[in-house]
Scaffold this active site. Structure first.
Site, mmCIF file in Angstrom:
data_model
loop_
_atom_site.group_PDB
_atom_site.id
_atom_site.type_symbol
_atom_site.label_atom_id
_atom_site.label_comp_id
_atom_site.label_asym_id
_atom_site.label_seq_id
_atom_site.Cartn_x
_atom_site.Cartn_y
_atom_site.Cartn_z
ATOM 1 N N THR A 185 -18.895 -0.307 0.785
ATOM 2 C CA THR A 185 -17.448 -0.151 0.667
ATOM 3 C C THR A 185 -17.183 0.938 -0.356
ATOM 4 O O THR A 185 -17.873 1.009 -1.383
ATOM 5 C CB THR A 185 -16.744 -1.442 0.214
ATOM 6 N N GLU A 330 -16.251 -6.716 3.367
ATOM 7 C CA GLU A 330 -16.951 -7.928 2.917
ATOM 8 C C GLU A 330 -16.705 -9.128 3.829
ATOM 9 O O GLU A 330 -17.345 -10.160 3.695
ATOM 10 C CB GLU A 330 -16.483 -8.303 1.494
ATOM 11 N N LYS A 441 3.796 -4.351 -13.204
ATOM 12 C CA LYS A 441 4.274 -5.480 -14.003
ATOM 13 C C LYS A 441 5.468 -5.025 -14.824
ATOM 14 O O LYS A 441 5.332 -4.312 -15.802
ATOM 15 C CB LYS A 441 3.163 -5.985 -14.925
ATOM 16 N N TRP A 446 5.976 -9.394 -11.339
ATOM 17 C CA TRP A 446 5.274 -8.472 -10.454
ATOM 18 C C TRP A 446 6.211 -7.822 -9.437
ATOM 19 O O TRP A 446 7.023 -8.485 -8.807
ATOM 20 C CB TRP A 446 4.196 -9.223 -9.671
HETATM 21 P P1 ADP Z 1 -12.852 -0.074 1.593
HETATM 22 O O1 ADP Z 1 -14.192 0.416 1.962
HETATM 23 O O2 ADP Z 1 -11.836 0.991 1.328
HETATM 24 O O3 ADP Z 1 -12.837 -1.188 0.557
HETATM 25 P P2 ADP Z 1 -11.942 -2.060 3.408
HETATM 26 O O4 ADP Z 1 -11.413 -1.876 4.779
HETATM 27 O O5 ADP Z 1 -13.030 -3.026 3.227
HETATM 28 O O6 ADP Z 1 -12.361 -0.675 2.947
HETATM 29 O O7 ADP Z 1 -10.719 -2.372 2.444
HETATM 30 C C1 ADP Z 1 -10.191 -3.634 2.375
HETATM 31 C C2 ADP Z 1 -8.844 -3.602 1.684
HETATM 32 O O8 ADP Z 1 -7.896 -2.859 2.439
HETATM 33 C C3 ADP Z 1 -8.235 -4.963 1.550
HETATM 34 O O9 ADP Z 1 -8.729 -5.670 0.447
HETATM 35 C C4 ADP Z 1 -6.750 -4.645 1.412
HETATM 36 O O10 ADP Z 1 -6.414 -4.263 0.092
HETATM 37 C C5 ADP Z 1 -6.595 -3.437 2.285
HETATM 38 N N1 ADP Z 1 -6.065 -3.852 3.593
HETATM 39 C C6 ADP Z 1 -6.742 -4.002 4.743
HETATM 40 N N2 ADP Z 1 -5.912 -4.347 5.745
HETATM 41 C C7 ADP Z 1 -4.669 -4.442 5.221
HETATM 42 C C8 ADP Z 1 -3.360 -4.764 5.735
HETATM 43 N N3 ADP Z 1 -3.155 -5.047 7.005
HETATM 44 N N4 ADP Z 1 -2.333 -4.754 4.863
HETATM 45 C C9 ADP Z 1 -2.502 -4.459 3.556
HETATM 46 N N5 ADP Z 1 -3.692 -4.132 3.018
HETATM 47 C C10 ADP Z 1 -4.764 -4.125 3.836
#
Ligand code: ADP
Length: 543
Positions: A185, A330, A441, A446
């Site tokens: 990731t 993950e 914040k 939030w």
């Molecule tokens: P990276 O390799 O950039 O971490 P991921 O696809 O694993 O790629 O990233 C996951 C993150 O992307 C999530 O924890 C969340 O923050 C964001 N994310 C994924 N899908 C959505 C969604 N539909 N809405 C908002 N955030 C999202």
């Protein structure tokens, strides 16, 4: 007492064997560097995955060896998905958009033995290959007569690599917990972290996501994954589509609105999946051209929050059903999908659209919880927000060879901390309000940057929006709205944007100022890179 049922290990190879036998002539269409439209069926794909498996074993690839790819979505990459994992080796898909030092870190950390690469990426090997310590051989995903001119020694063409091999292969059965694929990731800070999937987790994710209550992919669907095969296994779709016997359309490298539209129409694509930025490009194109979709029925949007205006436009202007989904690498990666549950279907369109703007609802196989700073479970009332944790059949239990990152990622009961902040309502609909490090914040309360961004992009003159918190003398932090206008020469005024937002959010959430940029930086996986924006606006002060 144990049950008396067969204890057959769940193997990824069984997915392609099944598709070859029962959906053998269903097409896989690909756009590749050497062929604008390659076509064959699942039976042919299976034969070539067998040839690849034979070639890998002849080369000396063993159980657990890591085999890397730097490749777009096409049929050769699909063959690697099954040929590599099928013999018990680990398919390590690498994101070519990563920065040079991240690429070197990843190859060296994974200790990949072979690298399968699209010809377009050979310049990366020329530049950086000497830093990639473990790679013994580079195989170019091209026929022998289309090999690129290069200074790199010892390249072999994929077609040559597999050509002499038999089309038959007895896929071995081994422990279903055996590692099958590896994906790092990108993360916004620190080195990338490796997520190591297993055959078992992959098959369970495939079965769950494919289900009619979730992705609901059917044999009559023609499916186009825009989400890259180097990112979270293209959301698992290369495994899901063959189980359904649907036609697969692999789009290759070029995905601007015009080319994507042409492919969707020519291949009569009914269903597609990708991140919001891709759909923004597509929707802008169809709007500009004044055209619609003749075949597209459903899009799966995830990877980042889909703005409400995008969901509304697909559904209302073009009659395309949106399933907003949320997940992470993950999590294999899909954790929630937005379908309308029983009891909601008869609601008025506006209420249904409001549900669709959520990140979807929990489904079997992935449990969700939100907690406060002390780890206490918070109510699932649709209002209360907290840190989101997950547990389930296809969730990571630790990062590959990375005890430090692993020790920070789980609570004492083994729940994985997603780093997202969310609310969950009584029906299980999840609403992501922020990444925990991006929340603003203000006076101890939030403010959701995602909600503000989604609202701002609904303004007709705003192409993209990002919100970051900036220091404030009274409230600690206040939101700064950063805008990429559609027309750089004629940007919307600050007053017009703020009055568009007014009344749609709590008054104290209103951004204190609006800044304009000519580009919004993105990570290698297409997410807004807020760390970069924070650097750019480091000296910004509210007046
Ligand atoms: P990276 O390799 O950039 O971490 P991921 O696809 O694993 O790629 O990233 C996951 C993150 O992307 C999530 O924890 C969340 O923050 C964001 N994310 C994924 N899908 C959505 C969604 N539909 N809405 C908002 N955030 C999202």
């Amino acid at each position: 007492m144990l049950g008396l049922m067969q204890d057959r290990p769940m193997m990824i190879s069984s997915i392609l064997s099944f598709a070859a036998q029962y959906h053998g002539d269903v097409e896989i269409v690909s756009v590749t560097a050497d062929n604008p439209r390659h076509r064959y069926g699942y039976a042919d794909a299976h034969k070539r995955a067998c040839k690849l498996a034979n070639a890998l074993q002849r080369y000396g690839v063993k159980l657990g060896d890591r085999i890397a790819t730097l490749a777009w979505n096409d049929y050769r990459h699909f063959e690697l998905y099954f040929g590599v994992s099928g013999i018990g080796a680990v398919l390590h898909t690498v994101n070519p958009r990563l920065f040079a030092d991240q690429l070197s870190y990843i190859f060296n950390h994974a200790e990949d033995r072979l690298l399968f690469i699209d010809p377009q990426f050979i310049p990366l090997v020329e530049q950086l290959g000497t830093q990639w310590k473990s790679i013994e051989r580079v195989v170019v995903l091209a026929p022998a007569d289309k090999m690129p001119e290069t200074s790199v020694d010892g390249l072999i063409s994929y077609e040559e690599f597999i050509s002499a091999e038999s089309e038959g292969f007895d896929w071995p059965e081994f422990d279903e917990r055996t590692a099958s694929s590896l994906c790092y990731t990108s993360g916004t800070t620190g080195n990338p972290k490796g997520v190591l999937f297993s055959h078992r987790s992959t098959v369970l994710h495939t079965l769950t996501v494919a289900a009619a209550s979730n992705m609901a992919i059917m044999p009559h669907d023609n499916f186009l994954p825009v989400v890259p095969m180097f990112h979270a296994n293209a959301w698992g779709t290369p495994y899901i589509t063959p189980t359904a016997g649907s036609k697969m359309v692999f789009p290759g490298a070029h995905l601007d609105g015009a080319r994507l539209y042409a492919l969707l129409e020519e291949e009569k694509v009914t269903m597609s999946a990708g991140v919001p930025t891709v759909w923004l490009g597509l929707l802008n194109y169809v709007k500009e051209q004044g055209i619609g979709f003749n075949h597209l029925q459903r899009v799966l949007i995830g990877g980042a929050a889909a703005p409400g205006a995008m969901i509304d436009s697909f559904e209302k202007d073009y009659g395309v059903t949106v399933n907003h989904a949320w997940g992470m690498t993950e999590m294999s990666p899909v954790g929630t999908i937005g379908n309308i549950k029983r009891g909601h279907a008869d609601k008025p369109q506006e209420e249904i659209l409001a549900l669709k703007r959520s990140q979807g609802h929990a489904f079997w196989g992935c449990d969700l919880k939100i907690v406060d700073d002390q780890g206490n479970r918070l109510p699932e009332d649709g209002e209360t927000t907290g840190d989101l944790y997950v547990k389930g059949y296809f969730i990571t239990s630790g990062y590959y060879n990375n005890p430090d990152a692993t020790s920070e990622a789980f609570d004492k009961d083994g729940w994985f901390q997603t780093g997202d902040v969310a609310s969950i309502d009584k029906d299980g609909y999840l609403r992501i309000t922020d990444r925990s490090k991006d929340v603003i914040k203000s006076g101890g309360e939030w403010i959701s940057s995602i909600d503000l961004e989604n609202l701002a992009v609904g303004h007709p003159d705003v192409a993209e929006a990002a919100v970051i918190g900036r220091p404030h003398h009274k409230w600690d932090e206040r939101p700064l709205l950063i805008i990429l206008p559609h027309d750089q020469d004629n940007p919307p005024s600050k007053e017009s944007i703020l009055s568009f937002m007014e009344g749609k959010i709590a008054k104290w959430w209103m951004p204190d100022d609006v800044a304009y940029v000519s580009e919004i930086p993105h990570t290698a996986t297409g997410k807004i890179q807020k760390t970069e924006l924070r650097k750019t606006f480091a000296d910004f002060k509210f007046s």
